[in-house]
Design a protein around this motif. Sequence first.
Motif, mmCIF file in Angstrom:
data_model
loop_
_atom_site.group_PDB
_atom_site.id
_atom_site.type_symbol
_atom_site.label_atom_id
_atom_site.label_comp_id
_atom_site.label_asym_id
_atom_site.label_seq_id
_atom_site.Cartn_x
_atom_site.Cartn_y
_atom_site.Cartn_z
ATOM 1 N N GLY A 170 0.773 -1.375 -0.129
ATOM 2 C CA GLY A 170 0.217 0.412 -0.036
ATOM 3 C C GLY A 170 0.537 0.975 -0.003
ATOM 4 O O GLY A 170 0.538 2.462 0.647
ATOM 5 N N LEU A 171 1.660 1.430 -0.424
ATOM 6 C CA LEU A 171 2.984 2.509 -0.844
ATOM 7 C C LEU A 171 2.790 3.226 0.523
ATOM 8 O O LEU A 171 3.052 3.972 0.300
ATOM 9 C CB LEU A 171 2.432 3.643 -2.192
ATOM 10 N N SER A 172 1.214 3.546 1.286
ATOM 11 C CA SER A 172 1.473 4.281 2.364
ATOM 12 C C SER A 172 2.481 3.580 3.208
ATOM 13 O O SER A 172 2.788 4.345 4.096
ATOM 14 C CB SER A 172 0.191 4.407 2.949
ATOM 15 N N ALA B 14 -1.881 4.528 -1.803
ATOM 16 C CA ALA B 14 -1.926 3.143 -1.923
ATOM 17 C C ALA B 14 -1.771 3.053 -3.552
ATOM 18 O O ALA B 14 -2.944 3.275 -4.159
ATOM 19 C CB ALA B 14 -3.311 2.161 -1.350
ATOM 20 N N VAL B 15 -0.875 2.018 -3.833
ATOM 21 C CA VAL B 15 -0.898 1.536 -5.680
ATOM 22 C C VAL B 15 -1.377 0.152 -5.740
ATOM 23 O O VAL B 15 -0.606 -0.441 -5.049
ATOM 24 C CB VAL B 15 0.273 1.588 -5.844
ATOM 25 N N ILE C 1 23.126 14.884 0.632
ATOM 26 C CA ILE C 1 22.322 14.556 1.198
ATOM 27 C C ILE C 1 21.131 12.804 1.190
ATOM 28 O O ILE C 1 20.800 13.296 -0.357
ATOM 29 C CB ILE C 1 21.267 15.813 1.839
ATOM 30 N N THR C 2 21.496 12.319 1.822
ATOM 31 C CA THR C 2 20.889 11.086 1.648
ATOM 32 C C THR C 2 19.563 10.890 1.743
ATOM 33 O O THR C 2 19.673 10.553 2.960
ATOM 34 C CB THR C 2 22.137 9.949 1.263
ATOM 35 N N SER C 3 19.366 9.625 1.214
ATOM 36 C CA SER C 3 17.861 8.928 2.009
ATOM 37 C C SER C 3 17.129 8.202 0.988
ATOM 38 O O SER C 3 17.223 7.706 -0.488
ATOM 39 C CB SER C 3 16.838 10.645 2.642
ATOM 40 N N ARG C 4 16.281 7.008 1.671
ATOM 41 C CA ARG C 4 16.305 5.461 0.755
ATOM 42 C C ARG C 4 14.404 5.673 1.625
ATOM 43 O O ARG C 4 14.046 5.480 2.613
ATOM 44 C CB ARG C 4 16.590 4.614 1.519
ATOM 45 N N LEU C 5 13.620 5.071 0.717
ATOM 46 C CA LEU C 5 12.370 4.867 0.692
ATOM 47 C C LEU C 5 12.100 3.506 0.340
ATOM 48 O O LEU C 5 12.613 2.937 -0.720
ATOM 49 C CB LEU C 5 11.659 5.959 0.206
ATOM 50 N N ARG C 6 10.997 2.856 1.000
ATOM 51 C CA ARG C 6 11.361 1.598 0.551
ATOM 52 C C ARG C 6 9.860 1.037 1.333
ATOM 53 O O ARG C 6 9.448 1.369 1.701
ATOM 54 C CB ARG C 6 11.759 0.209 1.985
ATOM 55 N N ALA C 7 9.437 -0.264 0.359
ATOM 56 C CA ALA C 7 8.160 -0.918 0.467
ATOM 57 C C ALA C 7 8.180 -1.788 0.489
ATOM 58 O O ALA C 7 9.285 -2.731 0.088
ATOM 59 C CB ALA C 7 7.513 -0.084 -0.404
ATOM 60 N N ASN C 8 6.839 -2.759 0.676
ATOM 61 C CA ASN C 8 7.149 -4.175 1.025
ATOM 62 C C ASN C 8 8.113 -4.820 2.231
ATOM 63 O O ASN C 8 8.711 -5.418 2.151
ATOM 64 C CB ASN C 8 8.088 -5.090 -0.252
#
Length: 127
Positions: free
Chosen positions: A4-6, A37-38, A120-127
């Motif tokens: 749900g990408l959320s 949500a996707v 400046i770094t950042s990581r977005l995660r799903a699953n």
Amino acid sequence: MMAGLSPLTRNATTSEVNSRRPPQFTGRLEFEVLPPAVRPGEPFVVRIHLRNDGRRPVKIRGVSVVAVVDGRRAPASVTALQREVSPQWRALVAEYSGVWSEAASWALEAVVTADRDERITSRLRAN
């Protein structure tokens, strides 16, 4: 269906600032996912914001984004939407868009290079 990408916004890792000198930048990258949500086959957009918590403006030299799907890295072509972020301000610096597909793991890595060669770094995660 993607978890749900959320959960992406909740699973975003903390930003890091890398530099050879003591960092001048105080702040972080923040992600905004639309829609929240996707399902497979549906389009989505990830907005990448830079929050400047410092007392000086931050000049942006570049933005890079890499999608990591099932361990495979795919650099994305993005353009910096802002060249400077004022003190105590949050600005949209890039957008990444795609069509969601079934994946065991998915992440989006964002790197903003600022003046003085700070990253400046950042990581977005799903699953």
